[in-house]
Design a protein around this motif. Structure first.
Motif, PDB file in Angstrom:
ATOM      1  N   GLU A 165       7.050   5.923   3.508  1.00  0.00           N
ATOM      2  CA  GLU A 165       6.757   4.655   2.583  1.00  0.00           C
ATOM      3  C   GLU A 165       7.660   3.686   3.372  1.00  0.00           C
ATOM      4  O   GLU A 165       7.211   2.288   3.241  1.00  0.00           O
ATOM      5  CB  GLU A 165       6.729   4.971   1.244  1.00  0.00           C
ATOM      6  N   ALA A 188     -10.406   5.379   5.242  1.00  0.00           N
ATOM      7  CA  ALA A 188      -9.219   5.190   6.349  1.00  0.00           C
ATOM      8  C   ALA A 188      -9.613   6.023   7.536  1.00  0.00           C
ATOM      9  O   ALA A 188      -8.976   5.488   8.848  1.00  0.00           O
ATOM     10  CB  ALA A 188      -7.792   5.636   5.751  1.00  0.00           C
ATOM     11  N   LEU A 248      -5.675   1.350   1.025  1.00  0.00           N
ATOM     12  CA  LEU A 248      -4.364   1.655   0.651  1.00  0.00           C
ATOM     13  C   LEU A 248      -3.941   0.723  -0.655  1.00  0.00           C
ATOM     14  O   LEU A 248      -4.037  -0.498  -0.702  1.00  0.00           O
ATOM     15  CB  LEU A 248      -3.047   1.447   1.720  1.00  0.00           C
ATOM     16  N   LEU A 295       4.761  -3.535   7.608  1.00  0.00           N
ATOM     17  CA  LEU A 295       4.086  -4.614   7.064  1.00  0.00           C
ATOM     18  C   LEU A 295       4.752  -6.141   6.919  1.00  0.00           C
ATOM     19  O   LEU A 295       4.168  -7.104   6.852  1.00  0.00           O
ATOM     20  CB  LEU A 295       3.463  -4.105   5.763  1.00  0.00           C
ATOM     21  N   VAL A 328      -4.427  -1.969   6.580  1.00  0.00           N
ATOM     22  CA  VAL A 328      -4.383  -1.133   5.494  1.00  0.00           C
ATOM     23  C   VAL A 328      -4.802  -1.545   4.300  1.00  0.00           C
ATOM     24  O   VAL A 328      -4.882  -0.773   3.243  1.00  0.00           O
ATOM     25  CB  VAL A 328      -2.874  -0.490   5.319  1.00  0.00           C
ATOM     26  N   ALA A 380       0.964   0.242  11.750  1.00  0.00           N
ATOM     27  CA  ALA A 380       0.750   0.242  10.203  1.00  0.00           C
ATOM     28  C   ALA A 380      -0.155   1.197   9.626  1.00  0.00           C
ATOM     29  O   ALA A 380       0.005   1.876   8.875  1.00  0.00           O
ATOM     30  CB  ALA A 380       0.696  -1.088   9.835  1.00  0.00           C
ATOM     31  N   TYR A 396       4.720  -2.953  -2.171  1.00  0.00           N
ATOM     32  CA  TYR A 396       3.476  -3.174  -1.525  1.00  0.00           C
ATOM     33  C   TYR A 396       2.699  -4.136  -2.191  1.00  0.00           C
ATOM     34  O   TYR A 396       1.700  -4.923  -1.566  1.00  0.00           O
ATOM     35  CB  TYR A 396       2.683  -1.776  -1.382  1.00  0.00           C
ATOM     36  N   LEU A 440       6.495   2.418   6.678  1.00  0.00           N
ATOM     37  CA  LEU A 440       5.320   1.433   6.166  1.00  0.00           C
ATOM     38  C   LEU A 440       5.845  -0.095   5.926  1.00  0.00           C
ATOM     39  O   LEU A 440       5.220  -0.946   6.480  1.00  0.00           O
ATOM     40  CB  LEU A 440       4.101   2.062   5.572  1.00  0.00           C
ATOM     41  N   GLY A 489       0.379   4.272   6.933  1.00  0.00           N
ATOM     42  CA  GLY A 489      -0.511   4.361   5.943  1.00  0.00           C
ATOM     43  C   GLY A 489      -1.367   5.303   5.839  1.00  0.00           C
ATOM     44  O   GLY A 489      -1.321   5.876   4.770  1.00  0.00           O
ATOM     45  N   GLU A 490      -1.614   6.128   6.831  1.00  0.00           N
ATOM     46  CA  GLU A 490      -2.317   7.148   6.757  1.00  0.00           C
ATOM     47  C   GLU A 490      -1.360   8.394   6.173  1.00  0.00           C
ATOM     48  O   GLU A 490      -1.850   9.242   5.268  1.00  0.00           O
ATOM     49  CB  GLU A 490      -3.174   7.694   7.967  1.00  0.00           C
TER      50      GLU A 490
END
Length: 387
Positions: free
Chosen positions: A185, A328, A206, A192, A202, A270, A220, A188, A274-275
């Motif tokens: 996390e 995704a 997401l 971003l 994403v 990203a 986020y 990511l 994200g996945e």
């Protein structure tokens, strides 16, 4: 006294007393009995009925062979069953004519046990997938549980539909591989914040709730707000957005924490990170749904219909995150199923007649005298008549 055990004994005793009661128990299966000896005996009784046992044609006193043959047949598949226990079952039955009611009690216990068992399997699969970095087993057992709920609803005679349970205290979040998930996390969020166009990869699938750490989810959310408004994203604009949302004032985030995240990583993918976050969200949501369903099933005071519908509602969050997981990974989201017509709906002919009565009749405008204006009230469509 165990009510469920008494119900199993009563329904078997009723059939031993009156073999014709089997005709009223077609919906009851041997697997619905909790004790193996009861399952074996009910299976034997159904087999004797299928073989046209002579006791089925007797209208007065049931011959003793009905009991002894059932015990012999069941004894081939289970140990410990004796003729004495069969007579105990007969004595345990208050009234043979109440066999369908006793059977419903047995089915109710089976519904609670079955849902509990499948919820445990879903939780185990979610835990195993989380440790292995997969989601397939969790999603598979979620489908199995949904199918079981639909089948149980059909057997119970209710319509399967998600219904929210009464408000309860939120369950503690389920955490698997917490350190690795938190690191994914943070990576990511760093990507971003550093790559202006990374949110495009994403943002469609997401959500803030996919983050295990609430602070990461709020950060986020800030990134998503900046992206939605088309504003530039960097360390300073992100800090400003967090302050505007009160995240610094309520200690959800700190300036040092945000700085550490933004400086934690350079270039990165990203979509890949994200996945990873979304994969962890799938297994975490599956485990949470399983725990909620198990808690519902272990509540013996909850009626089967309500239990089934509450369990379907508990699977809702997992269905939602599954759709985004498929998006995704480039799989088309399943089309929404049209709701089945309610059995309580009025017949189509009655609906058509009601619509016909509700349609204003066309009428010619009232004639006006030369030089006079039409009355606005008179120009409106006439109201429905009752003639």
């Amino acid at each position: 006294m165990n009510p469920l055990l008494s119900a199993e004994q009563a329904v078997l005793g009723a059939v031993l007393l009156e073999p014709g009661q089997l005709a009223h128990l077609e919906w009851l299966a041997p697997d619905h009995f909790h004790r193996p000896v009861h399952r074996a005996l009910f299976t034997a009784l159904r087999k004797l009925r299928a073989d046209a046992h002579p006791a089925l044609t007797v209208e007065e006193v049931v011959p003793l062979s009905w009991v002894t043959d059932a015990v012999d047949e069941a004894g081939r598949h289970v140990r410990g069953l004796t003729a004495a226990y069969a007579h105990t079952l007969i004595q345990s039955c208050p009234r043979a004519a109440h066999a369908p009611v006793y059977g419903r009690m047995v089915l109710e216990g089976a519904i609670h046990r079955s849902i509990t068992r499948h919820a445990v399997r879903l939780h185990q699969a979610a835990r195993a997938d989380a440790l292995q970095g997969e989601v397939e087993q969790a999603l598979h057992y979620a489908d199995v549980l949904a199918g079981v709920l639909s089948d149980l609803a059909r057997r119970w005679g209710t319509e399967p539909r998600p219904v929210a349970p009464p408000a309860t205290a939120p369950a503690a979040p389920v955490s698997f591989r917490a350190d690795q998930v938190a690191e994914d996390e943070r990576f990511l969020l760093a990507v971003l914040a550093e790559q202006p166009r990374a949110m495009d990869q994403v943002v469609d699938w997401l959500r803030p709730g996919d983050f295990a750490d609430p602070a990461h989810g709020q950060l986020y959310r800030c990134l998503g707000a900046l992206h939605h408004r088309g504003e530039p994203i960097d360390r300073l604009t992100l800090l400003w957005e967090a302050q505007r949302r009160g995240l610094l004032a309520d200690s959800t985030l700190s300036g040092d924490q945000l700085t550490a995240i933004c400086e934690g990583m350079g270039p990165g993918d990203a979509a890949w990170f994200g996945e990873q976050v979304l994969r962890a969200s799938v297994t975490r949501t599956a485990a949470s749904s399983a725990r909620a369903i198990r808690a519902l099933a272990e509540n013996e005071a909850l009626a089967p219909g309500r239990l089934i519908n509450h369990a379907l509602h508990a699977l809702g969050p997992l269905d939602e995150v599954r759709i985004r997981w498929q998006t995704a990974n480039g799989h088309p989201a399943p089309s929404a199923r049209a709701p089945a017509p309610s059995s309580n709906a009025p017949p189509p002919a009655r609906v058509h007649a009601a619509l016909t009565r509700s349609t204003p009749r066309s009428a010619s405008p009232p004639s006006a005298r030369p030089g006079s204006a039409l009355n606005p009230a008179a120009a409106r469509s006439p109201s429905r008549g009752h003639g």
